[in-house]
Design a protein around this motif. Structure first.
Motif, mmCIF file in Angstrom:
data_model
loop_
_atom_site.group_PDB
_atom_site.id
_atom_site.type_symbol
_atom_site.label_atom_id
_atom_site.label_comp_id
_atom_site.label_asym_id
_atom_site.label_seq_id
_atom_site.Cartn_x
_atom_site.Cartn_y
_atom_site.Cartn_z
ATOM 1 N N VAL A 103 -56.427 -8.437 13.209
ATOM 2 C CA VAL A 103 -55.492 -9.040 12.430
ATOM 3 C C VAL A 103 -55.414 -7.938 11.135
ATOM 4 C CG1 VAL A 103 -54.927 -11.047 10.960
ATOM 5 C CG2 VAL A 103 -55.789 -11.203 12.953
ATOM 6 N N ARG A 104 -53.826 -7.759 10.892
ATOM 7 C CA ARG A 104 -53.626 -6.820 9.616
ATOM 8 C C ARG A 104 -53.021 -7.766 8.627
ATOM 9 N NH1 ARG A 104 -50.648 -1.844 11.105
ATOM 10 N NH2 ARG A 104 -48.987 -3.363 11.269
ATOM 11 N N ALA A 105 -53.687 -7.821 7.330
ATOM 12 C CA ALA A 105 -53.138 -8.807 6.303
ATOM 13 C C ALA A 105 -51.803 -7.913 5.713
ATOM 14 C CB ALA A 105 -54.144 -8.877 5.273
ATOM 15 N N SER A 106 -50.704 -8.540 5.346
ATOM 16 C CA SER A 106 -49.574 -8.369 4.746
ATOM 17 C C SER A 106 -49.462 -9.519 3.438
ATOM 18 C CB SER A 106 -48.325 -8.534 5.527
ATOM 19 O OG SER A 106 -47.109 -8.038 4.888
ATOM 20 N N LYS A 107 -49.291 -8.629 2.320
ATOM 21 C CA LYS A 107 -49.076 -9.463 1.237
ATOM 22 C C LYS A 107 -47.749 -9.976 0.849
ATOM 23 C CE LYS A 107 -49.717 -7.551 -3.327
ATOM 24 N NZ LYS A 107 -50.274 -7.265 -4.325
ATOM 25 N N GLY A 108 -47.580 -11.078 0.526
ATOM 26 C CA GLY A 108 -46.412 -11.706 -0.019
ATOM 27 C C GLY A 108 -46.285 -12.135 -1.357
ATOM 28 N N VAL A 109 -45.638 -11.865 -2.020
ATOM 29 C CA VAL A 109 -45.448 -12.316 -3.589
ATOM 30 C C VAL A 109 -44.152 -12.865 -3.789
ATOM 31 C CG1 VAL A 109 -45.432 -11.506 -5.996
ATOM 32 C CG2 VAL A 109 -47.012 -10.211 -4.481
#
Length: 557
Positions: free
Chosen positions: A251-257
């Motif tokens: 699992v690779r995390a992607s940041k959403g702001v």
């Protein structure tokens, strides 16, 4: 059957059940997929436990774009199966499962080219309608530039030549997740927050449960189960290491702001969506605010505590200002939140495609792992995970029933909505307040009104957060399992992201309201206030003040 309250007596009983029962299924992770899996399993007649290290939805599931949508942009990737599945789930949520929590929202898609783009986008939205949207939503419509500007007077005239308007849906993600967990408890699941899995129990190669730490007391509980479901999202890889196994995916995390600005700063009668060079820009109505998002950037610093960098905020402001007649500035930003998406990263698979889907695996006997996906399709993810878990049980297990199982508060909501003026007259509240409560609690509203009848002061607006009533803070502790100020102000109410001060002005009053319910003494209350100050500072990427600093709170003792 009366809805289960998740207040303090329930938690004490739940901890005793965890210690003294062998469950059919133990679900680890209290986000939307874990809560959905617990509901799915218990509705099939299985004995179920659900444990969460922090609070319901404290990770990804409280930090989304708050949308229930088919994923219009996925049509461009020709991922028709995913869009069809998501639209089917959207229809279920709107009409059967949670009409009190999920509601339609119009979106305007500005067009910048006169012919080819109108045809291209129009064809895509027509397909979107055909695949499920038109059954429960109004069909899309083509707008001239003049008609589009009447819907969206905030837009620059040169930012569009026309527009397409279509419908998707919106949800309070944290509140919905908590209500799914509460529904699971209503049907018999044993659910508990602040219960952290520190290791897995094993008999030979088989996983047979988990060691669970009650972080409120420091007591560790061995919880035995015939099957364990790991639904920990961006924490999946860590749980795999704990199980001493390697899953066939990572699992690779992607940041959403996302940013929050006041509604009056962007005069619109509709939400907005447009493509950017890096992601999709949404402007989404949210009470007195607009939510502006989102970013999509890799996050390598671990799953705990993602924060919005100045560059993230600047990027979103630049993108939205390219459309607006009156640009926004940093001073207009009243709230910011950042979350992590759990994206699948296989060794040979196309990660762009995988990141929009979910997967289920059994890396070792007794342990099922589910991850990926999106909020809208949580029910399908949960169903697939429980199907996999049920396959390891000796007896036959019925198929999933959750497509026909309303979430707590849904049954009777429409009747109460039609009677909202009578409810207002009987409670002494303004009808607008009753509508607010119905959209958050549905047919559980009599429990709120009973609190106000017992203590009329609870019908007053919450100091420092006047969009909410004092009764809502109390109800969060008595019925919804809130154990801390953060639980109340960040997730049961959304004060921490909606108020410019992050809810500091409301914190002391809320501590006074919920402290007696949770058994806090003066020292506990002071410690809770300190912890909440630190939470707000961490969310903003700022240094926290010294412990006990009275200047940190906007209201006096």
């Amino acid at each position: 059957m009366k809805p289960v309250s998740l207040g303090p007596p329930y938690r004490r009983d739940a901890l005793r059940r965890l210690a003294g029962t062998e469950f059919d299924v133990l679900v680890v992770g209290g986000g939307i997929v874990g809560a959905g899996a617990a509901l799915d399993a218990t509705s099939r007649g299985l004995s179920v436990a659900l444990v969460e290290a922090r609070d319901w939805a404290s990770g990804t599931s409280s930090r989304s774009s708050k949308l229930v949508h088919g994923g219009l942009r996925y049509l461009e990737q020709r991922d028709f199966g995913l869009v069809r599945e998501a639209l089917r789930e959207r229809a279920l949520l709107l009409t059967r499962l949670a009409p009190h929590l999920v509601r339609p929202v119009p979106f305007l898609y500005p067009l910048r080219h006169r012919l080819w783009e109108r045809c291209y986008v129009g064809a895509g939205v027509t397909l979107y309608d055909t695949m499920g949207g038109s059954r429960v939503m109004p069909r899309h419509r083509q707008l001239s530039r003049g008609a589009a500007l009447r819907e969206a007077p905030a837009l620059r005239r040169d930012a569009l030549v026309g527009a397409v308007q279509y419908y998707d849906a919106q949800v309070d993600d944290a509140r919905y997740t908590m209500m799914v967990a509460r529904t699971a408890a209503h049907y018999g699941a044993c659910v508990a927050t602040r219960t952290e899995v520190t290791g897995f129990l094993r008999e030979g190669e088989r996983v047979t449960g988990a060691a669970v730490l009650d972080t409120e007391t420091g007591v560790e509980i061995p919880v035995r189960a015939r099957r364990v479901v790991n639904a920990t999202g961006v924490w999946t890889d860590g749980a795999g290491r704990m199980a001493q196994t390697r899953t066939p995916f990572s699992v690779r995390a992607s940041k959403g702001v996302h940013l929050l600005v006041r509604r009056d700063r962007i005069p619109l009668n509709t939400g907005l969506i447009c493509r950017t060079g890096k992601s999709v820009l949404f402007v989404i109505p949210w009470g007195r605010h607009w939510i502006i998002g989102t970013t999509d950037t890799p996050w390598e610093d671990g799953p705990d505590g993602p924060v919005a960098a100045p560059g993230d905020v600047g990027y979103l402001l630049d993108e939205v200002n390219a459309l607006l007649r009156t640009p926004l500035t940093l001073d207009d930003v009243e709230g910011v939140y950042a979350g992590l998406r759990p994206l699948l990263s296989g060794e040979t698979d196309d990660t762009t495609r995988l990141s929009r889907e979910h997967t289920v695996a059994e890396p070792v006997p007794g342990l099922v792992v589910v991850t990926g996906g999106k909020f809208t399709t949580y029910r399908v993810m949960a169903q697939d995970a429980v199907d996999a878990a049920a396959g390891g049980l000796e007896e036959a297990v019925p198929p999933s029933a959750t497509a026909r199982l309303p979430i707590l508060g849904a049954v009777g909501f429409e009747v109460l909505w039609n009677e909202r003026r009578h409810l207002a007259e009987g409670s002494g509240l303004h009808v607008a307040r009753v509508e607010h409560l119905l959209k958050r609690y549905g047919s559980c509203i009599p429990e709120l009104l009973a609190l106000i009848a017992q203590d009329p002061s609870l019908g007053e607006p919450l100091p420092g957060a006047p969009d909410y009533l004092c009764a809502e803070a109390v109800y969060a502790a008595t019925h919804e399992g809130a154990l801390t100020l953060e639980d109340v102000l960040a997730r049961r109410l959304r004060v921490s992201m909606e108020e410019r001060d992050g809810g500091l002005a409301a914190a002391r009053h809320v501590a006074g309201l919920i402290g007696p319910v949770l058994g806090w003494d003066a020292a506990d209350r002071t410690a809770e206030l300190d912890r909440y100050v630190r939470y707000v500072q961490a969310e903003r990427g700022e240094d926290a003040p010294a412990a006990g600093d009275p200047a940190a709170l906007a209201t006096p003792a």
